[in-house]
Design an enzyme around this catalytic site. Structure first.
Site, PDB file in Angstrom:
ATOM      1  N   LYS A   1       0.663  -1.212   0.141  1.00 39.67           N
ATOM      2  CA  LYS A   1       0.029   0.077   0.114  1.00 39.67           C
ATOM      3  C   LYS A   1       0.962   1.323   0.038  1.00 39.67           C
ATOM      4  CE  LYS A   1      -2.059  -1.145   3.921  1.00 39.67           C
ATOM      5  NZ  LYS A   1      -1.493  -2.345   4.304  1.00 39.67           N
TER       6      LYS A   1
ATOM      7  N   ARG B   1      11.322  -0.970  10.547  1.00 34.64           N
ATOM      8  CA  ARG B   1      10.429  -0.853  11.534  1.00 34.64           C
ATOM      9  C   ARG B   1      10.541  -1.800  12.594  1.00 34.64           C
ATOM     10  NH1 ARG B   1       4.765  -0.193   8.208  1.00 34.64           N
ATOM     11  NH2 ARG B   1       3.889  -1.230  10.101  1.00 34.64           N
TER      12      ARG B   1
ATOM     13  N   ARG C   1      -0.206  -8.665  13.297  1.00 32.61           N
ATOM     14  CA  ARG C   1      -0.965  -7.790  12.419  1.00 32.61           C
ATOM     15  C   ARG C   1      -1.742  -8.275  11.200  1.00 32.61           C
ATOM     16  NH1 ARG C   1       4.717  -5.331  10.809  1.00 32.61           N
ATOM     17  NH2 ARG C   1       3.581  -4.064   9.033  1.00 32.61           N
TER      18      ARG C   1
ATOM     19  N   ARG D   1      -9.208   0.882   9.253  1.00 30.00           N
ATOM     20  CA  ARG D   1      -9.005  -0.455   9.435  1.00 30.00           C
ATOM     21  C   ARG D   1     -10.107  -1.159  10.196  1.00 30.00           C
ATOM     22  NH1 ARG D   1      -3.021   0.511   9.142  1.00 30.00           N
ATOM     23  NH2 ARG D   1      -1.961  -1.283   9.539  1.00 30.00           N
TER      24      ARG D   1
ATOM     25  N   ARG E   1      12.408  -6.060   4.645  1.00 31.59           N
ATOM     26  CA  ARG E   1      12.014  -4.627   4.052  1.00 31.59           C
ATOM     27  C   ARG E   1      12.825  -3.732   4.900  1.00 31.59           C
ATOM     28  NH1 ARG E   1       5.612  -3.238   4.351  1.00 31.59           N
ATOM     29  NH2 ARG E   1       5.450  -3.096   6.446  1.00 31.59           N
TER      30      ARG E   1
END
Ligand code: AMP
Length: 215
Positions: A13, A161, A172, A88, A127
């Site tokens: 996203k 992160r 998550r 969300r 990532r």
């Protein structure tokens, strides 16, 4: 034009929102980015959100709705907004609908980025981003051309992160299925949902999203 990018963690996203803002003049509103900024700045919201985010749980609807409400009053949102990571929950979706009505804005389309769970865990745990310009990288798929130097801005400062580890990712993902995936039915019923194949290559996903939001 206001759009929502909907999808699980690691669906891409943020990556796609950044690409779309480059030429469409829209701004990316990422509640995750805004909350991380609040955590870094040590604000009251940041203090409340920090541990929740590290675990991979959701912060309260009240907090994120207030953040979005305030942010939509800034003049740079006039040309349109890409909501990334918001709404969300069904409560957030209803609140967004009320907010947009109240501010005289409309929602053009909701793009659902469909992905495969095992691909997501690989994407998320590998990532990292440039600490200066936010360009995204991945240890397996996209290392900087020159080791340790950002391709885009030349910075040598990279960050990961805190919640991009496997344990927080599983939480998550669970929260996505439990609280966020009902939004797929919600927006389908409203006639605004456009699914795209989030497992495709980044350029191809971008093509599909552009087609979906201009249709
Ligand atoms: P993201 O960058 O979108 O993956 O968000 C990172 C974390 O911020 C999430 O795991 C949540 O803890 C929190 N967060 C971001 N957006 C929301 C939201 N719309 N509602 C609740 N929590 C959120």
């Amino acid at each position: 034009m206001n759009i929502i990018l909907l999808g699980p963690p690691g669906a891409g996203k943020g990556t796609q929102a950044r690409r779309l803002t480059e030429d469409l003049g829209m701004v990316q509103l990422s509640t995750g980015d805004m909350l991380r900024a609040a955590v870094s700045a040590g604000t009251e919201v940041g203090k409340e959100a920090k541990a929740i985010m590290e675990r991979g749980d959701l912060v309260t609807d009240e907090i994120v709705i207030k953040i979005i409400d305030d942010r939509l009053d800034e003049p740079d949102t006039e040309k349109g907004v890409i909501f990334d990571g918001f709404p969300r929950t069904l409560g957030q979706a209803d609140a967004l609908s009320d907010l947009l009505d109240r501010k005289g804005l409309a929602l053009k389309s909701v793009v659902e980025m469909r992905c495969d769970d095992e691909q997501l865990v690989v994407r998320v745990t590998g990532r990292f981003t440039c600490g200066m310009c936010g360009e995204g990288y991945h240890y397996s798929f996209k290392m900087p051309a020159k080791e340790g130097v950002c391709d885009k801005c030349g910075s040598t400062d990279f960050k990961r992160r805190d919640d991009d580890n496997e344990e927080a990712f599983r939480t998550r993902l669970l929260n996505y299925y439990k609280d966020t995936s009902p939004l797929i039915g919600y927006y389908h019923a409203k006639g605004t949902l456009s699914p795209v194949d989030g497992t495709a290559a980044i350029d191809e996903v971008e093509k599909q999203i552009r087609a979906a939001i201009t249709a």
